[in-house]
Write an enzyme that holds these catalytic residues in place. Structure first.
Site, mmCIF file in Angstrom:
data_model
loop_
_atom_site.group_PDB
_atom_site.id
_atom_site.type_symbol
_atom_site.label_atom_id
_atom_site.label_comp_id
_atom_site.label_asym_id
_atom_site.label_seq_id
_atom_site.Cartn_x
_atom_site.Cartn_y
_atom_site.Cartn_z
ATOM 1 N N SER A 1 0.734 -1.246 -0.229
ATOM 2 C CA SER A 1 -0.350 0.090 -0.356
ATOM 3 C C SER A 1 0.374 1.092 0.219
ATOM 4 O O SER A 1 2.278 1.124 0.161
ATOM 5 C CB SER A 1 -0.720 0.034 0.994
ATOM 6 N N TYR B 1 -2.357 -0.037 10.417
ATOM 7 C CA TYR B 1 -1.458 -1.009 9.094
ATOM 8 C C TYR B 1 0.288 -0.079 8.455
ATOM 9 O O TYR B 1 0.105 -1.026 7.506
ATOM 10 C CB TYR B 1 -2.985 -0.329 8.355
#
Ligand SMILES: NC(=O)c1ccc[n+]([C@@H]2O[C@H](COP(=O)([O-])OP(=O)(O)OC[C@H]3O[C@@H](n4cnc5c(N)ncnc54)[C@H](O)[C@@H]3O)[C@@H](O)[C@H]2O)c1
Length: 191
Positions: A137, A150
């Site tokens: 990501s 995350y």
């Protein structure tokens, strides 16, 4: 869409029943590959000659190993692993609950390690190379407010990708990661 000819190739896509994973499954099928869509939840999904749904939790080593065995039994070989399964959780770093930290790290980082290890053993044994593609990501390269667990998990994915890429290069196994920005999926809607 530009399409490689992947006829005769077999791919595993984790988190393959919805969102980005489902789009990857569809693209691989369009290119001629046989695909195993692996997910913790495969309800209402119908297996076909070219598409196999396998229920597995990527955080559980027994389930991951059984999943890879099932794919080999069904399709005869493995060429491509896409580590896509992932979850997110939002909180200020000082407020992250241990249980949330552990779950995000387990699915996003440990899941990549377990699936990559199981797949790499098969690819090395087959002896004709392969591809491992990890979905990290932009959060694997940057820090974002409220996304401590995350962000940490996606940085871990990039680190592990670099190590596996170095270690498996001699076996012609390419290990890469992609770092998408925001994509409108269920995960994004939950944020
Ligand atoms: N949506 C975004 O904006 C975005 C941006 C960058 C990266 N990503 C990454 O892309 C990947 C896919 O995200 P998405 O937006 O499609 O999410 P999504 O929530 O739509 O899909 C994730 C899939 O993973 C499965 N899954 C979750 N935990 C699992 C487990 N333990 N074992 C097996 N399967 C499990 C879910 O059931 C679901 O099908 C994730 O790794 C995510 O971090 C998403």
């Amino acid at each position: 869409m530009y399409c490689l000819d992947l006829t005769g190739k077999v791919a595993i896509v984790t988190g393959g029943t919805q969102g980005i994973g489902k789009a990857i499954v569809d693209a691989l099928l369009d290119c001629g590959a046989k695909v195993a869509a692996v997910d913790i939840n495969i309800n209402h999904h119908q297996t076909t000659d070219q598409l196999l749904y396998v229920q597995a939790d990527v955080t559980n080593s027994d389930q991951v190993n059984n999943m890879v065995e099932t794919v080999i039994e069904s399709f005869g070989r493995l060429d491509i692993l896409v580590n896509n399964a992932g979850i997110s959780s939002m909180d200020y770093a000082v407020d992250i609950k241990e249980v949330d930290w552990d779950r995000v790290m387990d699915v996003n980082a440990k899941g990549v390690y377990l699936c990559s290890q199981a797949a790499a053993k098969v690819l090395k044994k087959q002896g004709d190379g392969g591809k491992i593609i990890n979905i990290s990501s932009q959060a694997g390269k940057n820090g974002y407010r409220l996304m401590g667990s995350y962000v940490a998990s996606k940085h871990a994915v990039l680190g592990f990708t670099k190590v596996m890429a170095i270690e498996l290069a001699k076996d012609q196994i390419n290990v890469n990661a992609v770092c998408p920005g925001i994509v409108e999926t269920d995960m994004k809607k939950k944020k």
